[in-house]
Motif scaffolding. Structure first.
Motif, PDB file in Angstrom:
ATOM      1  N   VAL A 216       0.835  -1.205   0.000  1.00  0.00           N
ATOM      2  CA  VAL A 216       0.000   0.000   0.000  1.00  0.00           C
ATOM      3  C   VAL A 216       0.868   1.253   0.000  1.00  0.00           C
ATOM      4  N   ALA A 217       1.944   1.231   0.789  1.00  0.00           N
ATOM      5  CA  ALA A 217       2.844   2.390   0.865  1.00  0.00           C
ATOM      6  C   ALA A 217       3.521   2.643  -0.489  1.00  0.00           C
ATOM      7  N   ASP A 218       3.932   1.570  -1.170  1.00  0.00           N
ATOM      8  CA  ASP A 218       4.600   1.718  -2.472  1.00  0.00           C
ATOM      9  C   ASP A 218       3.641   2.281  -3.520  1.00  0.00           C
ATOM     10  N   ILE A 219       2.395   1.837  -3.478  1.00  0.00           N
ATOM     11  CA  ILE A 219       1.400   2.348  -4.430  1.00  0.00           C
ATOM     12  C   ILE A 219       1.192   3.844  -4.216  1.00  0.00           C
ATOM     13  N   GLU A 220       1.005   4.228  -2.939  1.00  0.00           N
ATOM     14  CA  GLU A 220       0.763   5.640  -2.634  1.00  0.00           C
ATOM     15  C   GLU A 220       1.986   6.499  -2.962  1.00  0.00           C
ATOM     16  N   LYS A 221       3.171   5.984  -2.673  1.00  0.00           N
ATOM     17  CA  LYS A 221       4.405   6.723  -2.967  1.00  0.00           C
ATOM     18  C   LYS A 221       4.553   6.934  -4.476  1.00  0.00           C
ATOM     19  N   THR A 222       4.249   5.907  -5.267  1.00  0.00           N
ATOM     20  CA  THR A 222       4.368   6.008  -6.728  1.00  0.00           C
ATOM     21  C   THR A 222       3.414   7.053  -7.286  1.00  0.00           C
ATOM     22  N   ILE A 223       2.187   7.066  -6.795  1.00  0.00           N
ATOM     23  CA  ILE A 223       1.196   8.026  -7.286  1.00  0.00           C
ATOM     24  C   ILE A 223       1.570   9.440  -6.856  1.00  0.00           C
ATOM     25  N   ILE A 261       2.685   6.148 -16.261  1.00  0.00           N
ATOM     26  CA  ILE A 261       2.394   5.832 -14.864  1.00  0.00           C
ATOM     27  C   ILE A 261       1.661   4.490 -14.769  1.00  0.00           C
ATOM     28  N   LEU A 262       0.886   4.145 -15.815  1.00  0.00           N
ATOM     29  CA  LEU A 262       0.178   2.857 -15.844  1.00  0.00           C
ATOM     30  C   LEU A 262       1.169   1.697 -15.771  1.00  0.00           C
ATOM     31  N   ASP A 263       2.258   1.808 -16.537  1.00  0.00           N
ATOM     32  CA  ASP A 263       3.278   0.755 -16.543  1.00  0.00           C
ATOM     33  C   ASP A 263       4.065   0.747 -15.236  1.00  0.00           C
ATOM     34  N   THR A 264       4.349   1.942 -14.718  1.00  0.00           N
ATOM     35  CA  THR A 264       5.133   2.044 -13.478  1.00  0.00           C
ATOM     36  C   THR A 264       4.414   1.363 -12.320  1.00  0.00           C
ATOM     37  N   VAL A 265       3.122   1.631 -12.184  1.00  0.00           N
ATOM     38  CA  VAL A 265       2.346   1.036 -11.088  1.00  0.00           C
ATOM     39  C   VAL A 265       2.211  -0.472 -11.281  1.00  0.00           C
ATOM     40  N   ARG A 266       2.040  -0.885 -12.528  1.00  0.00           N
ATOM     41  CA  ARG A 266       1.875  -2.314 -12.807  1.00  0.00           C
ATOM     42  C   ARG A 266       3.124  -3.122 -12.432  1.00  0.00           C
ATOM     43  N   GLU A 267       4.278  -2.459 -12.420  1.00  0.00           N
ATOM     44  CA  GLU A 267       5.536  -3.153 -12.116  1.00  0.00           C
ATOM     45  C   GLU A 267       5.832  -3.245 -10.619  1.00  0.00           C
ATOM     46  N   ILE A 268       4.984  -2.635  -9.778  1.00  0.00           N
ATOM     47  CA  ILE A 268       5.185  -2.729  -8.328  1.00  0.00           C
ATOM     48  C   ILE A 268       5.074  -4.188  -7.887  1.00  0.00           C
ATOM     49  N   VAL A 276      -0.878  -4.507  -9.887  1.00  0.00           N
ATOM     50  CA  VAL A 276      -1.664  -3.332  -9.513  1.00  0.00           C
ATOM     51  C   VAL A 276      -1.984  -2.550 -10.784  1.00  0.00           C
ATOM     52  N   THR A 277      -3.235  -2.156 -10.958  1.00  0.00           N
ATOM     53  CA  THR A 277      -3.621  -1.381 -12.145  1.00  0.00           C
ATOM     54  C   THR A 277      -4.395  -0.138 -11.736  1.00  0.00           C
TER      55      THR A 277
END
Length: 665
Positions: A216-223, A261-268, A276-277
């Motif tokens: 969850v932290a990585d997703i929020e940090k990426t966004i 950003i779509l690809d970046t999040v998907r690679e988490i 994650v999408t």
């Protein structure tokens, strides 16, 4: 301004380079002691020099005559006035060649020589025919060098200047400051981006408990990092939803990067089993921030309706799509199905009667879902009718089987009869379609005030709006699967007849290719429920049986398929007007080693229909969407209006090539 000298220097400058190259070659020949060949080349070199000088003189003479001719038509005062115009000025011939220009324009060209060149070398938008026909007399905000101009056009009649007696005059008015101000205003307008993590709950549930907080932290940090990279304001307003306010100039950069950003999040990846999408909606170009927010909300809903993992940009009526490369994630919970079922039940109870509408060239998924709903509505005590298009053998046979016991004699009706039977309290349920271009009758849709949509296809641009209820779930294998779930919540003890259950199971089998594609846990649960109600798989197989001639036709189409880059394209012969056959051939082609995707084209009337199938590596939905179609990553279709088979094949190949090029970037 010495245009003659400029032209002379132009020729000398271009030829000097080639003469030096030839001279070096001759020197090389002598160094290699090929003297006879060297003497021959020297003689040839001398001849070229003589020819070049004569060529330059001839061209200079021609330009001198032309310039003198133009000048002779202008007295000294006029010539001086034009040469010293306070703004750029050009004379152009009727063939688009530049005849003359003044000092002011020359200073804007940075020593570029344009005399005698086509005006399109300077102004790409210029169309001589439109100008001469009087259809175009001004070009707005044309960039020349670093400046912008409004170019006003006038045509002068004079037999002495051109053989056809016409010269085109172009007057350049500098609007650089105005254009820069407009660009600055537009760049600094605030656009709105709405971001939703499509599958946050599913991803967390499929991640080990001790790793979930880090995920969850990585997703929020990426966004958040993404928002900082575009210098935006970001706020999180729900666990999986964000709103971003950003200057429009940064949106332009995101369009160029196709929202990576779509690809970046998907690679988490911190141990999560599911990727994650995101679904991103962008609203821009509105008159107020509030309007941009409305655009963004509509765009995000469209992204979600198309399966997520994509960005949709809305600028008034213009929609642009980015991403959409992954398969839809099946939702395990049936909460929404239960809520939709109860809402639909209330709408039906408040209605006088129910009409069920399908799409053009109705297949067994469409008809099976319609029959399942019809049976449920009748069990509630309401009158119901089915409006479908029956054009293929499998559906014909199914309907004959339904009518065998006499219960379905007056159930299947035409759109015209439906319009005569409806009243103000009637409700329309649209199944297996949600867009205007594929629904059976828009006249029927427009006649109803109460509309419900049940569909499993990705949302298209021309989706039917103003519905009371829209149940569009792209994760589902078929509309028959969705209807099977709904009827279990609409009535306590569903009591479908065996043939009705067979129709629903046949619909699931059709769209999953006998449970080989797009099949999830809920798909098997729906099939099991139908099996309990008497849906015999042997009877389902009988529905899909075909005659010998149809089988021969399929093999003939497959034999002529062209395969390139793992993609097969086949064209049905002109004498075949059978859209379902094209879909069957597309399915069969995937059984051949080396083919990752297949497309089959069939002509029906004046239009061409394309069926696309894929094993998952190639997104046929994105390819056919560029032709006005839609569907899913592994299964899609398109209708190309008023084209020949050759034209349709050419358009399809262009769409495939474009997809492959963009995929390589």
């Amino acid at each position: 301004m010495n245009n003659k000298g400029d032209k002379y220097n132009y020729f000398i400058g271009n030829d000097k380079f080639y003469m030096v190259i030839i001279g070096l070659l001759i020197l090389t020949v002598f160094l290699l002691e090929h003297y006879l060949l060297g003497v021959f080349l020297i003689v040839l070199y001398g001849g070229l020099i003589v020819y070049n000088i004569k060529h330059i003189r001839d061209n200079n003479n021609q330009w001198s005559k032309l310039i003198d001719n133009v000048s002779s038509k202008m007295d000294t005062a006029t010539s001086s006035t034009l040469s010293n115009f306070p703004f750029p000025f050009i004379m152009v011939g009727t063939k688009g060649n530049i005849l003359w220009y003044n000092q002011n324009l020359a200073s804007k060209l940075d020593d570029k020589k344009v005399l005698g060149e086509s005006i399109r070398e300077l102004i790409k938008e210029f169309n001589v025919k439109q100008v001469l026909d009087g259809k175009k007399n001004i070009y707005k905000s044309i960039k020349i060098g670093e400046d912008y101009y409004d170019i006003h056009i006038n045509i002068v009649e004079d037999d002495g200047l051109q053989q056809d007696g016409k010269i085109i005059l172009l007057y350049f008015y500098d609007v650089t400051e105005k254009q820069q101000l407009l660009d600055s205003i537009n760049d600094n307008k605030e656009s709105v981006i709405l971001i939703e993590v499509d599958n946050l709950d599913e991803v967390i549930k499929n991640t080990e408990e001790d790793l979930a907080p880090q995920l969850v932290a990585d997703i929020e940090k990426t966004i958040n990092s993404y928002a900082q990279s575009i210098k935006a304001m970001i706020r999180k307003y729900q666990a999986n939803k964000y709103v971003i306010s950003v200057q429009d100039k940064y949106i332009e950069k995101e369009l160029e990067k196709k929202f990576d950003i779509l690809d970046t999040v998907r690679e988490i990846n911190v141990g999560n089993k599911l990727a994650v999408t995101l679904s991103i909606g962008v609203g821009r170009g509105g008159n107020t921030p509030g309007q941009n927010e409305e655009f963004a909300e509509t765009a995000k809903d469209l992204a979600l309706g198309r399966g997520g993992d994509q960005a949709v940009v809305k600028n008034f009526e213009k929609l642009s799509f980015y991403g959409g490369k992954t398969k839809e994630i099946e939702k395990r919970t049936k909460v929404r199905a239960r809520v939709i079922a109860h809402a639909l039940l209330e709408l039906i109870n408040d209605s006088s009667n129910v009409f069920i509408l399908g799409h053009t060239n109705s297949d067994i998924d469409c008809v099976g879902a319609a029959v399942g709903l019809y049976s449920t509505v009748k069990s509630i005590g309401k009158d119901a009718y089915i409006i479908v298009d029956i054009k293929n053998n499998s559906v014909d046979q199914f309907i004959k089987n339904l009518k065998a016991d006499g219960d379905y004699e007056d159930v299947f009706i035409t759109p015209e009869r439906a319009l005569s039977m409806k009243d103000e309290k009637s409700i329309l349920i649209i199944v297996d379609v949600h867009n205007e271009s594929h629904v059976l009758s828009m006249d029927v849709v427009n006649a109803f005030e109460k509309i419900v949509i049940i569909d499993h296809h990705r949302k298209a641009k021309d989706y039917i709006s103003n519905t009371l209820l829209s149940y569009t779930e792209t994760y589902a294998s078929s509309t028959s699967e969705l209807v099977t779930e709904l009827i279990q919540y609409m009535v306590d003890k569903p009591n479908l007849k065996s043939m009705e259950a067979i129709g629903l199971l046949a619909g699931i089998c059709l769209d999953t290719k006998n449970f080989n594609f797009k099949t999830g846990v809920r798909t098997f649960e729906a099939a099991a429920f139908l099996r309990k109600l008497g849906a015999d798989t042997t009877e389902v197989k009988k529905i899909f049986r075909e005659d010998l001639q149809t089988y021969i036709s399929k093999t003939e189409v497959m034999r002529k398929a062209n395969v390139k880059n793992g993609i097969a394209v086949a064209v049905c012969p002109p004498n075949i007007e059978y859209n379902v056959l094209s879909a069957q051939v597309a399915d069969e082609l995937l059984n051949i080693t080396g083919i990752q995707a297949s497309f089959v084209i069939v002509k029906m009337g004046v239009d061409a229909y394309v069926s696309g199938r894929s094993l998952g590596d190639i997104n046929v939905q994105v390819i056919l969407e560029s032709l006005g179609g839609g569907g899913h990553l592994t299964m899609a279709g398109a209708r190309i209006k008023s084209v020949t088979l050759d034209e349709a094949e050419k358009l399809l190949n262009q769409a495939i090539d474009k997809y492959l090029r963009e995929g390589d970037k």
